[in-house]
Design a protein around this motif. Sequence first.
Motif, short mmCIF file in Angstrom:
data_model
loop_
_atom_site.label_atom_id
_atom_site.label_comp_id
_atom_site.label_asym_id
_atom_site.label_seq_id
_atom_site.Cartn_x
_atom_site.Cartn_y
_atom_site.Cartn_z
N GLY A 161 48.22 -14.11 64.34
CA GLY A 161 47.41 -12.55 64.22
C GLY A 161 46.34 -12.38 63.56
O GLY A 161 45.77 -13.29 63.75
N GLY A 162 46.29 -11.31 63.78
CA GLY A 162 45.21 -10.76 63.05
C GLY A 162 43.53 -10.44 64.29
O GLY A 162 43.77 -10.68 65.21
N SER A 163 42.26 -10.33 63.57
CA SER A 163 42.10 -10.33 65.03
C SER A 163 40.92 -11.62 66.50
O SER A 163 40.72 -11.53 66.74
N THR A 164 41.28 -12.39 65.17
CA THR A 164 39.74 -12.91 65.71
C THR A 164 40.63 -14.04 66.53
O THR A 164 39.70 -14.42 67.87
N PRO A 165 41.89 -14.17 67.09
CA PRO A 165 43.18 -15.33 68.07
C PRO A 165 42.66 -14.12 69.06
O PRO A 165 43.06 -14.82 70.18
N HIS B 146 43.07 -16.05 52.45
CA HIS B 146 45.14 -15.58 52.52
C HIS B 146 44.86 -16.34 53.83
O HIS B 146 43.76 -16.81 54.89
N THR B 147 45.38 -16.84 54.62
CA THR B 147 46.26 -17.12 55.16
C THR B 147 47.48 -16.94 55.48
O THR B 147 48.72 -16.81 54.64
N LEU B 148 48.15 -17.27 56.71
CA LEU B 148 49.92 -16.70 57.32
C LEU B 148 49.50 -14.92 55.76
O LEU B 148 48.52 -14.87 56.45
N ARG C 246 54.09 -8.05 60.49
CA ARG C 246 53.58 -7.13 59.84
C ARG C 246 55.28 -6.47 60.07
O ARG C 246 55.21 -6.36 60.79
N ARG D 58 55.78 -7.82 54.33
CA ARG D 58 55.00 -9.29 54.84
C ARG D 58 56.15 -10.11 55.54
O ARG D 58 57.41 -10.69 54.82
N ASN E 41 51.49 -8.12 65.00
CA ASN E 41 51.07 -9.31 65.17
C ASN E 41 51.88 -9.68 66.76
O ASN E 41 50.84 -10.65 67.83
N LYS F 3 33.22 -14.64 56.38
CA LYS F 3 33.93 -15.47 55.73
C LYS F 3 33.31 -16.16 55.02
O LYS F 3 33.93 -17.83 54.50
N ASP G 197 53.47 -15.63 60.28
CA ASP G 197 54.03 -14.17 60.26
C ASP G 197 53.86 -12.55 61.01
O ASP G 197 53.05 -12.69 61.71
N GLY H 110 44.54 -18.05 60.71
CA GLY H 110 42.92 -17.42 60.22
C GLY H 110 42.86 -17.06 59.26
O GLY H 110 44.11 -17.82 58.71
N MET H 111 41.89 -16.96 58.72
CA MET H 111 41.79 -16.75 56.98
C MET H 111 41.27 -15.82 57.09
O MET H 111 39.76 -15.36 57.38
N GLY H 112 41.94 -14.89 56.22
CA GLY H 112 41.05 -13.71 55.74
C GLY H 112 40.05 -14.08 54.64
O GLY H 112 39.72 -14.91 53.95
#
Length: 241
Positions: A40-44, A145-147, A73, A175, A83, A198, A71, A139-141
């Motif tokens: 999830g997240g914005s990078t992918p 964090h990841t996942l 939400r 989560r 996600n 990051k 993961d 991804g990595m926050g």
Amino acid sequence: MELHIAKDPVQLSENVAAWISNYILEVLQEQERFSLVLSGGSTPKQLFALLAKAPYQQVIPWEKIDFFWGDERAVPFEDERNNARMAFDVLLDKVPVNPENIHVMRTDIPPEEAAAAYEKLLKSYFKEEENTFDLVLLGMGDDGHTLSLFPGLPIVHEQKAWVKAFFLKAQDMYRITLTAPVVNQASCVLFLATGANKSLTLKSVIEGTFDAEKYPSQLIRPQDGELHWFVDEAAASAMEI
Ligand SMILES: O=C(O)[C@H](O)[C@@H](O)[C@H](O)[C@H](O)COP(=O)(O)O
């Protein structure tokens, strides 16, 4: 571990799309199906958008891929923070996938039940196989964090379960997440990280001493598989290399 540095997020997405497409084709020469975990997240997002277009839309045998998530939400599918919803909007609705091969983490049932159901699904999918997923995208926050493995939370110490649900106070939501043990049984794990915000965390995760409580991304060390970090120059800027 292999580190790949791209000029910027655009080049990074292009490099990763080409890399993934080659890898999928290579693995499918040896086996019938390919298991892919989406993040999830914005990078992918940019990567997914590229994969949905030529040449990848035509070159990748989408019908041979089984899709999973790292993961989720626990918000309804219609919610833009979901996600799976993002992956459908940007990729899965645009390529010839078989809906039966798309395995979302359910958010229409209580999170603990969804986690148990997902673990059951994975155990029956992988049966006695030594490795789990063919490819896990992560991804990595900024906080490492990841996942949904966030710093300082008990989930970081999970040794046994493959999937867990928990309430994330900081975001006021449940989560559902894969754990480090199941991801570490994958054949290949690929992290994507971009942006100067990051850089310090990335340096600590890659070059620092092991402190998974503080930097959960360090937990990801495939026992018997490959680990790749695809980052851009801004994210790599604090590292020695
Ligand atoms: O659902 C999520 O929040 C994630 O899967 C999460 O682990 C994500 O990959 C990182 O937070 C990086 O997110 P960005 O790519 O947005 O920085």
